[in-house]
Scaffold this active site. Sequence first.
Site, mmCIF file in Angstrom:
data_model
loop_
_atom_site.group_PDB
_atom_site.id
_atom_site.type_symbol
_atom_site.label_atom_id
_atom_site.label_comp_id
_atom_site.label_asym_id
_atom_site.label_seq_id
_atom_site.Cartn_x
_atom_site.Cartn_y
_atom_site.Cartn_z
ATOM 1 C CG HIS A 163 9.529 -4.431 -1.618
ATOM 2 N ND1 HIS A 163 8.022 -4.442 -1.546
ATOM 3 C CD2 HIS A 163 10.022 -3.546 -2.177
ATOM 4 C CE1 HIS A 163 7.774 -3.518 -2.536
ATOM 5 N NE2 HIS A 163 8.691 -3.038 -3.088
ATOM 6 N NE ARG B 2 4.859 -1.971 -5.914
ATOM 7 C CZ ARG B 2 5.942 -1.222 -5.554
ATOM 8 N NH1 ARG B 2 6.979 -1.788 -5.864
ATOM 9 N NH2 ARG B 2 5.944 -0.092 -5.156
ATOM 10 C CD GLU C 149 6.395 -7.039 -0.370
ATOM 11 O OE1 GLU C 149 6.341 -7.523 -1.587
ATOM 12 O OE2 GLU C 149 6.573 -5.984 0.276
#
Length: 317
Positions: free
Chosen positions: A280, A234, A263
């Site tokens: 991601h 994360r 993001e």
Amino acid sequence: MKVFISTHPFFETSPVPKKLLEDNGIEYRLNSRGRKLTSAELAEDIRDAVVLVAGTENITEEVFKNAPNLKLISRVGVGLDGVDFELCRKYGVQVAYTPEAPTTAVAELCVGMMLDLARKITESDKLMRKGGWARHMGLLLHSRTVGIFGMGRIGKSLAHMLSGFNVKILAHDINPDIIFGRNERITYTDKETVLRNSDIVSINLPLKKDTRNFITAKEFSMMQKHAFLINTARGGIVNEDDLYDALKNGVIAGSAADVFVDEPYKGKLLELENMIFTCHMGAATTASRTDMEVESVQEAVRFLTGQKLKNEVFSNE
């Protein structure tokens, strides 16, 4: 509308989750914006949903206030940092997730990043596209020391995959699985020992209060100059400003990250050649994505048909 599916994309890797909903006569609505929703957009779009099939969106109190019928958050994936369990208890909302589905895919991405950094694959690709031809001298992954922070499902899968490379594994976990460690020849130790002695450090921790800024300038100063840092867990666990300084000033040799505080990521780390980026996508394999979607929808079906949840979770602590 019983189910709002906020995560995007959905139904693209398999028709099975769609069929599960339709076979059970469950109304649903998809995220129509074609991207990750902001909290404000989620609050606007959720409306009368009873179940939220969620991605990594931050589920704020505004969302709960705008969803008076909401009773279940079924998380597509394993990370729960976007879910406030105090708010869930306040508004009477249960939470479920899909803990097994992304494990192998994320662990494989970790291994891929290790090989990329060690053998300078991305660096060579960029050079050749510019017309260059130079054999970059890399490092063997074989027989190196790999440090793993977080020995949950993904950390264990990673350790098992690395066994074929004959690496030495140093691990740090607040609840070490001693039997697994013995079987996989893992040495559990303290944080500083992992940092000082590892050629590659992999972050496989959940984002919680005690893991935010888990790696800062202090930790980078303990690492070896030839060491690499990998974060597929994360954003926020590694301090991005301190990582930038460590890479730019040669405190460590390189890093790879799949996750970021904000993001899509557009920060200054993009300036650096010794940093590898992915968007991601740790769980972005056809098999893993299908499993996550199916399992999250199965929980929605169980809830809406009066069955017991299989993977209910009560806290992200």
